[in-house]
Design a protein around this motif. Structure first.
Motif, PDB file in Angstrom:
ATOM      1  N   ARG A 172     -13.908   1.427   8.589  1.00  0.00           N
ATOM      2  CA  ARG A 172     -14.371   1.324   7.204  1.00  0.00           C
ATOM      3  C   ARG A 172     -13.311   1.933   6.304  1.00  0.00           C
ATOM      4  O   ARG A 172     -12.720   2.976   6.637  1.00  0.00           O
ATOM      5  CB  ARG A 172     -15.702   2.057   7.014  1.00  0.00           C
ATOM      6  N   ALA A 173     -13.085   1.298   5.154  1.00  0.00           N
ATOM      7  CA  ALA A 173     -12.095   1.799   4.198  1.00  0.00           C
ATOM      8  C   ALA A 173     -12.648   1.629   2.794  1.00  0.00           C
ATOM      9  O   ALA A 173     -13.260   0.600   2.471  1.00  0.00           O
ATOM     10  CB  ALA A 173     -10.771   1.054   4.341  1.00  0.00           C
ATOM     11  N   ARG A 174     -12.416   2.619   1.961  1.00  0.00           N
ATOM     12  CA  ARG A 174     -12.847   2.566   0.568  1.00  0.00           C
ATOM     13  C   ARG A 174     -11.706   3.066  -0.311  1.00  0.00           C
ATOM     14  O   ARG A 174     -11.291   4.222  -0.203  1.00  0.00           O
ATOM     15  CB  ARG A 174     -14.085   3.444   0.375  1.00  0.00           C
ATOM     16  N   ASN A 175     -11.137   2.158  -1.144  1.00  0.00           N
ATOM     17  CA  ASN A 175     -10.042   2.510  -2.062  1.00  0.00           C
ATOM     18  C   ASN A 175      -8.912   3.215  -1.316  1.00  0.00           C
ATOM     19  O   ASN A 175      -8.363   4.208  -1.791  1.00  0.00           O
ATOM     20  CB  ASN A 175     -10.547   3.409  -3.193  1.00  0.00           C
ATOM     21  N   LEU A 176      -8.566   2.721  -0.154  1.00  0.00           N
ATOM     22  CA  LEU A 176      -7.695   3.458   0.755  1.00  0.00           C
ATOM     23  C   LEU A 176      -6.217   3.161   0.514  1.00  0.00           C
ATOM     24  O   LEU A 176      -5.769   2.017   0.640  1.00  0.00           O
ATOM     25  CB  LEU A 176      -8.052   3.129   2.211  1.00  0.00           C
ATOM     26  N   LEU A 177      -5.460   4.190   0.148  1.00  0.00           N
ATOM     27  CA  LEU A 177      -4.005   4.131   0.018  1.00  0.00           C
ATOM     28  C   LEU A 177      -3.421   5.230   0.892  1.00  0.00           C
ATOM     29  O   LEU A 177      -3.872   6.378   0.849  1.00  0.00           O
ATOM     30  CB  LEU A 177      -3.573   4.330  -1.432  1.00  0.00           C
ATOM     31  N   VAL A 178      -2.403   4.885   1.661  1.00  0.00           N
ATOM     32  CA  VAL A 178      -1.836   5.831   2.632  1.00  0.00           C
ATOM     33  C   VAL A 178      -0.332   5.916   2.437  1.00  0.00           C
ATOM     34  O   VAL A 178       0.355   4.891   2.335  1.00  0.00           O
ATOM     35  CB  VAL A 178      -2.154   5.393   4.082  1.00  0.00           C
ATOM     36  N   ASN A 179       0.168   7.134   2.388  1.00  0.00           N
ATOM     37  CA  ASN A 179       1.611   7.373   2.298  1.00  0.00           C
ATOM     38  C   ASN A 179       2.195   7.323   3.701  1.00  0.00           C
ATOM     39  O   ASN A 179       1.996   8.233   4.504  1.00  0.00           O
ATOM     40  CB  ASN A 179       1.871   8.734   1.651  1.00  0.00           C
ATOM     41  N   GLU A 180       2.915   6.242   3.995  1.00  0.00           N
ATOM     42  CA  GLU A 180       3.506   6.053   5.319  1.00  0.00           C
ATOM     43  C   GLU A 180       5.023   6.159   5.295  1.00  0.00           C
ATOM     44  O   GLU A 180       5.708   5.650   6.184  1.00  0.00           O
ATOM     45  CB  GLU A 180       3.108   4.683   5.880  1.00  0.00           C
ATOM     46  N   ALA A 181       5.571   6.832   4.275  1.00  0.00           N
ATOM     47  CA  ALA A 181       7.024   6.889   4.118  1.00  0.00           C
ATOM     48  C   ALA A 181       7.718   7.471   5.341  1.00  0.00           C
ATOM     49  O   ALA A 181       8.823   7.068   5.690  1.00  0.00           O
ATOM     50  CB  ALA A 181       7.381   7.707   2.874  1.00  0.00           C
ATOM     51  N   ILE A 182       7.070   8.436   6.030  1.00  0.00           N
ATOM     52  CA  ILE A 182       7.725   9.054   7.183  1.00  0.00           C
ATOM     53  C   ILE A 182       7.925   8.079   8.326  1.00  0.00           C
ATOM     54  O   ILE A 182       8.767   8.297   9.202  1.00  0.00           O
ATOM     55  CB  ILE A 182       6.949  10.287   7.679  1.00  0.00           C
ATOM     56  N   LEU A 183       7.147   6.973   8.334  1.00  0.00           N
ATOM     57  CA  LEU A 183       7.273   5.987   9.399  1.00  0.00           C
ATOM     58  C   LEU A 183       7.951   4.702   8.959  1.00  0.00           C
ATOM     59  O   LEU A 183       8.699   4.096   9.717  1.00  0.00           O
ATOM     60  CB  LEU A 183       5.886   5.638   9.962  1.00  0.00           C
ATOM     61  N   THR A 184       7.676   4.259   7.732  1.00  0.00           N
ATOM     62  CA  THR A 184       8.163   2.951   7.289  1.00  0.00           C
ATOM     63  C   THR A 184       9.272   3.034   6.264  1.00  0.00           C
ATOM     64  O   THR A 184       9.985   2.052   6.050  1.00  0.00           O
ATOM     65  CB  THR A 184       7.010   2.131   6.683  1.00  0.00           C
ATOM     66  N   GLY A 185       9.414   4.183   5.581  1.00  0.00           N
ATOM     67  CA  GLY A 185      10.396   4.296   4.518  1.00  0.00           C
ATOM     68  C   GLY A 185       9.922   3.730   3.193  1.00  0.00           C
ATOM     69  O   GLY A 185      10.648   3.772   2.205  1.00  0.00           O
ATOM     70  N   GLU A 186       8.692   3.184   3.139  1.00  0.00           N
ATOM     71  CA  GLU A 186       8.152   2.636   1.899  1.00  0.00           C
ATOM     72  C   GLU A 186       7.958   3.752   0.881  1.00  0.00           C
ATOM     73  O   GLU A 186       7.396   4.801   1.188  1.00  0.00           O
ATOM     74  CB  GLU A 186       6.821   1.945   2.162  1.00  0.00           C
ATOM     75  N   LEU A 188       6.122   3.551  -1.911  1.00  0.00           N
ATOM     76  CA  LEU A 188       4.792   3.546  -2.508  1.00  0.00           C
ATOM     77  C   LEU A 188       3.725   3.588  -1.421  1.00  0.00           C
ATOM     78  O   LEU A 188       3.936   3.094  -0.308  1.00  0.00           O
ATOM     79  CB  LEU A 188       4.604   2.290  -3.360  1.00  0.00           C
ATOM     80  N   PRO A 189       2.534   4.168  -1.744  1.00  0.00           N
ATOM     81  CA  PRO A 189       1.436   4.177  -0.762  1.00  0.00           C
ATOM     82  C   PRO A 189       1.049   2.759  -0.373  1.00  0.00           C
ATOM     83  O   PRO A 189       1.083   1.830  -1.183  1.00  0.00           O
ATOM     84  CB  PRO A 189       0.313   4.899  -1.514  1.00  0.00           C
ATOM     85  N   ALA A 190       0.676   2.599   0.886  1.00  0.00           N
ATOM     86  CA  ALA A 190       0.292   1.288   1.406  1.00  0.00           C
ATOM     87  C   ALA A 190      -1.221   1.134   1.342  1.00  0.00           C
ATOM     88  O   ALA A 190      -1.966   2.047   1.697  1.00  0.00           O
ATOM     89  CB  ALA A 190       0.774   1.128   2.844  1.00  0.00           C
ATOM     90  N   GLY A 191      -1.672  -0.035   0.878  1.00  0.00           N
ATOM     91  CA  GLY A 191      -3.098  -0.324   0.860  1.00  0.00           C
ATOM     92  C   GLY A 191      -3.589  -0.648   2.257  1.00  0.00           C
ATOM     93  O   GLY A 191      -2.924  -1.333   3.033  1.00  0.00           O
ATOM     94  N   LYS A 192      -4.794  -0.171   2.601  1.00  0.00           N
ATOM     95  CA  LYS A 192      -5.354  -0.372   3.935  1.00  0.00           C
ATOM     96  C   LYS A 192      -6.746  -0.988   3.819  1.00  0.00           C
ATOM     97  O   LYS A 192      -7.496  -0.718   2.870  1.00  0.00           O
ATOM     98  CB  LYS A 192      -5.434   0.959   4.689  1.00  0.00           C
ATOM     99  N   ARG A 193      -7.132  -1.802   4.814  1.00  0.00           N
ATOM    100  CA  ARG A 193      -8.456  -2.406   4.840  1.00  0.00           C
ATOM    101  C   ARG A 193      -8.848  -2.693   6.287  1.00  0.00           C
ATOM    102  O   ARG A 193      -8.027  -2.562   7.203  1.00  0.00           O
ATOM    103  CB  ARG A 193      -8.493  -3.672   4.000  1.00  0.00           C
ATOM    104  N   GLU A 194     -10.086  -3.114   6.489  1.00  0.00           N
ATOM    105  CA  GLU A 194     -10.616  -3.244   7.855  1.00  0.00           C
ATOM    106  C   GLU A 194     -10.177  -4.513   8.572  1.00  0.00           C
ATOM    107  O   GLU A 194     -10.109  -4.546   9.797  1.00  0.00           O
ATOM    108  CB  GLU A 194     -12.161  -3.226   7.833  1.00  0.00           C
ATOM    109  N   GLU A 195      -9.901  -5.605   7.836  1.00  0.00           N
ATOM    110  CA  GLU A 195      -9.631  -6.894   8.479  1.00  0.00           C
ATOM    111  C   GLU A 195      -8.428  -6.811   9.414  1.00  0.00           C
ATOM    112  O   GLU A 195      -7.462  -6.123   9.115  1.00  0.00           O
ATOM    113  CB  GLU A 195      -9.381  -7.979   7.425  1.00  0.00           C
TER     114      GLU A 195
END
Length: 914
Positions: A172-186, A188-195
């Motif tokens: 389950r995810a609600r308004n979910l943004l995750v900082n994945e810079a340590i792994l992807t170098g992105e 900006l925060p990445a949006g996440k969802r269940e699908e």
């Protein structure tokens, strides 16, 4: 159940890793595969799994005993030879000289031991990134547990600010943004969802997964733990670091090679001379041994390792003043050999500050000046008149926005999402005051941004009672919610949405590497108090789009140009999208026509073919840690000396693999810093180029030290060899040779470490990876100068003996002649790539002048002090004879400057000077 063999039951898996593709499974399939439910594991089952899988932590490598690390510092041929010379010196009674040599060796060993010890902290730094506690659901009850107790199948609950404790498949995810810079170098925060995500999705596009060590920027999430400890993405990277072998630097490799050759050569000459002395000239074996010791003392550059270490240390200090902190001394010199810099994009080549660069309405497109979060700049078309459509768009961007700008220490910082901060800056450039506007249009309700519906909406009420809905989000999603578009000319809704027009505008912005947001608005009933999806999903009026870019640093553009003039290739390796990366590469002028590849394309190329591909590619986008490792290794196999920048855990393996790993000091993780040889205080690419310049200067100075030191030793050795071969008296005694080495090494030899960069240091191409420490020019210079020194020694000795001055005076004149020639030779060797006959070359530096004072004072004492006569067998020299000695030095200087001019025009220096 073993997760690594779970794919055998029909679960989709990554073919090369045989790990279930959890991101591609439905949540029901994940529950079934892990034999758990949305109520969580039973506590007893969790305990059994903990015994089976082990704690959720990264395994520690077996430590190497400190004594073994210390003894390894002595495993060097030149060190063996120095220790042998110390033993010989002790055998013949030169205990002080033996002690000095042993002391130098010990100092080098201690420095190496301390520096190497810090390297072993890299894995520990990653290990500490596992979250200490976690909230899990077991038997339908919440438990706050030690993160090390999480097991596959646990249901973990997270909220904004939490660090992800294991790799989780989102339930389950609600308004979910995750900082994945340590792994992807992105950036900006990445949006996440269940699908489920596509099976072949790269790491940065696996929207259904949360990875250990990443941070929730906003929202809430519930996920199933699918991997713990070493099986997580961070664990896999930790294993990659452990597999990477620390490379021997070019300097160490060259010194070791030189030391081996030098040792074998010197031993062969010593044995031959001892045999010649005993068999041909009937020397007693003790006297022959004395001659061999004199040769060893003369030929061994016992102070060279210490001076090289000091030269490197001075380079470290200079780089620190240029915002580059070096953690391992040899990396200083290696920087000077760098031929490729592989750089991250965000924050290193760019400002890491999103900037609204372009506004497009239905009638026109306008550019926005300025960069970063500073409100300095303007919207070009709003200078003479306010366009209603643009004004309404900017107001929408400000009000449908949760970010704030704060000015501190003359720097503007954003509190909140970077793109929203850029929109606040845009509003200030348009003349809108954020606080006043938000007070005038009070927010009544909102629909927060969610990765699933991809927009944010707010309900705002003006002071006069009028209500309006403002919407921002993915442009294609917002367009689908609109019934019309507003005209910039009239400020009203003219017609239906021109989808093809907006498609072209969005594509053009994306082609320029811009991220795009769309904006829309609608009037709302005055009675509306709660904003629902039915209020915004249809009937909106589209206002336009805004394109954002993280602009390149101005100083990075100049630094890239410096790299290209110095023959250093710059390659951008980033987790960002390829179009964005290429656009920045063009602005930086990394190449005339930057060629780009994605990580997926790298996967399709074999290691054998990758070497040829990487040379012609300037941009690598959407890369993983494995991609970075392969790229660095391919460049190294091509003979390149590679510097690699990085800041995240995902960069640590390639930082360790590179010849010089460069971590970011501000935004870098501890794992990256511990794996790197150098840390940038300001995260600025220009500081890397400044460090490369210092590295080239350090290597130049090391070459100067060698080309100045070895001819002295060569001249002394030639004198001993010629005296034995022709049965002549030694022109110097062993103790006098020791005096020369001692007085010169601690003075003139040391000052070359402080030499500034030569003017053309960044116009020369980088030296080849396997270029020898003593190349053709340096070998010729050592031989040529040694011969000149030998001629000077025997010439002055013959003059003194023919003048009836006696052997003590003759030997004293020889010692003084050698020292004078060394002084003049020092001024010649200060500039290997240009003439020394210049005001800057003649006057010298303060260090040179101070060393001259010490040497001259020492030689006066050697020549005229009675106690020195007793120690070294010296004698006073007449004033006229002293003038002859100085004249010899001047003649030597003239000859060597002429030789240098010829070499610059016709010889090896012509190539070195471009």
């Amino acid at each position: 159940m073993n997760l690594r063999t779970a794919a055998e039951g029909g679960i989709p898996a990554d073919e090369d890793k045989q790990i279930p593709s959890w991101h591609a499974l439905s949540t029901a399939a994940v529950f079934a595969q892990l034999q758990t439910s949305d109520e969580g594991l039973d506590p007893q089952e969790a305990g059994r799994r903990l015994e089976c899988y082990g704690p959720n932590e990264l395994p520690a490598p077996p430590p190497r005993h400190p004594l073994l690390r210390f003894l390894a510092q002595f495993n060097n041929t030149l060190i063996y030879f120095l220790l042998s010379a110390a033993v010989l010196a002790a055998i013949v009674g030169h205990v002080i000289d033996a002690s000095v040599i042993v002391g130098v060796v010990l100092v080098n060993a201690v420095v190496g031991f301390i520096q190497e010890g810090r390297a072993e902290q890299a894995l520990n730094a990653i290990r500490d990134m596992i979250a200490p506690h976690a909230r899990v659901l077991r038997a339908d009850r919440q438990h706050d547990i030690d993160a090390r107790a999480i097991v596959p199948g646990d249901v973990v609950m997270l909220e904004a600010g939490d660090m992800v404790p294991a790799d989780l498949r989102i339930v389950r995810a609600r308004n979910l943004l995750v900082n994945e810079a340590i792994l992807t170098g992105e950036s900006l925060p990445a949006g996440k969802r269940e699908e489920p995500a596509p099976r072949g999705a790269p790491l940065g596009d696996r929207h259904s997964m949360l990875f250990s060590g990443t941070l929730l920027a906003s929202g809430q999430a519930t996920g199933i733990a699918v991997a713990t400890g070493a099986e997580t993405e961070i664990g896999r990277i930790s294993a990659l670091i452990g597999e990477v072998q620390t490379l021997e630097t070019p300097l160490l490799r060259q010194i070791n090679s030189f030391g081996r050759f030098f040792t074998y050569f010197a031993l062969a000459i010593a044995v031959a001379l001892m045999a010649l002395a005993m068999l041909v000239h009937d020397y007693p074996w003790v006297d022959a041994l004395m001659i061999v010791v004199a040769l060893a003392v003369g030929v061994v550059p016992e102070g060279l390792p210490a001076v090289i270490t000091i030269t490197l240390a001075i380079g470290v200090q200079r780089m620190a003043r240029r915002n580059a902190v070096v953690r391992r001394l040899p990396a200083v010199e290696t920087l000077g050999a760098v031929s490729v810099i592989c750089s991250d994009k965000t924050g290193t080549l760019t400002k890491n500050e999103m900037t609204a660069r372009r506004i497009a309405t239905a009638d026109r497109e306008t550019l926005v000046t300025g960069a970063g979060y500073s409100p300095d700049g303007r919207i070009e078309t709003m200078e003479d008149g306010v366009a209603p459509a643009e004004t309404l768009l900017v107001r929408s961007a400000l009000l449908c926005n949760d970010a704030e700008l704060v000015e501190a220490a003359e720097r503007w910082n954003v509190l909140g999402d970077p793109m929203e901060g850029a929109l606040v800056t845009l509003a200030m450039k348009a003349g809108l005051h954020p606080e006043a506007e938000r007070e005038r249009f009070a927010r009544i309700d909102e629909i927060p941004f969610d990765a699933q519906h991809r927009f944010m909406a707010t309900l705002n009420r003006e002071l006069d009672g009028d209500s309006r809905i403002f919407v921002k989000g993915a442009p294609e999603r917002v367009l689908a919610m609109c019934a019309g578009q507003i005209s910039g000319e009239h400020g009203g809704t003219d017609a239906a949405v021109d989808a093809e027009y907006w498609r072209r505008r969005i594509a053009a912005a994306a082609a320029n590497g811009e991220r795009v947001l769309g904006f829309a608005t609608a009037r709302a009933p005055a009675t509306l108090e709660r904003l629902g999806f039915r209020d915004v999903e249809t009937g909106l009026t589209f206002l336009g789009i805004v394109g954002f870019i993280d602009p390149p640093r101005e100083e990075a553009i100049a630094a890239v140009a410096d790299c290209r003039s110095a023959g250093i290739a710059v390659k951008m390796i980033t987790g960002d999208h390829v179009d964005t990366a290429v656009a920045i590469a063009r602005q930086l002028a990394i190449a005339d026509d930057p060629r780009a590849m994605t990580g997926a394309e790298v996967d399709r190329i074999s290691d054998h073919d990758l070497g040829a591909v990487v040379e012609g590619t300037s941009v690598f986008a959407r890369t993983s840690p494995e991609h970075k490792l392969r790229i660095v290794r391919a460049l190294q196999q091509n003979g390149r000396v590679v510097a690699m920048t990085g800041d995240g855990v995902n960069d640590a393996p390639s930082l360790k693999q590179a010849d010089v790993g460069i971590a970011m000091g501000r935004k870098g993780t501890e794992a990256a810093k511990e794996a790197a040889q150098m840390v940038l205080v300001d995260d600025n690419f220009a500081s890397i180029v400044a460090a490369v310049k210092e590295g080239r200067t350090v290597f130049d100075n090391i070459r100067k030290v060698i080309s100045w030191t070895l001819p002295t030793n060569g001249g002394e050795s030639f004198c001993v060899v010629l005296a034995i071969v022709f049965g002549l008296a030694l022109p110097m005694t062993p103790v006098q040779i020791l005096w020369i080495n001692m007085i010169l090494t601690v003075t003139l030899g040391l000052v070359l470490a402080f030499e500034p960069a030569e003017p053309n240091v960044m116009q020369r191409p980088p030296r080849e990876r396997d270029a020898p420490l003593v190349g053709p020019f340096l070998a010729w210079r050592i031989l040529f100068v040694s011969i000149l020194f030998t001629i000077g020694v025997f010439g002055i000795y013959d003059y003194a003996m023919r003048s009836g001055l006696g052997e003590p005076v003759a030997r004293t004149m020889v010692v003084n002649t050698l020292v004078v020639m060394e002084i003049f030779y020092l001024f010649n060797v200060r500039y290997l790539h240009m003439t020394s006959f210049s005001p800057r070359g003649v006057l010298g530096t303060p260090s040179v002048l101070l060393a001259l004072v010490v040497v001259v004072a020492g030689q006066f004492a050697f020549t005229y002090a009675p106690f020195m006569h007793a120690l070294f067998g010296s004698a006073p020299v007449a004033f006229f004879d002293g003038l002859i000695i100085v004249a010899i030095g001047i003649v030597l200087m003239g000859i060597l400057e002429g030789e240098k001019a010829l070499m610059r025009r016709f010889g090896p220096l012509r190539k070195a000077n471009g």
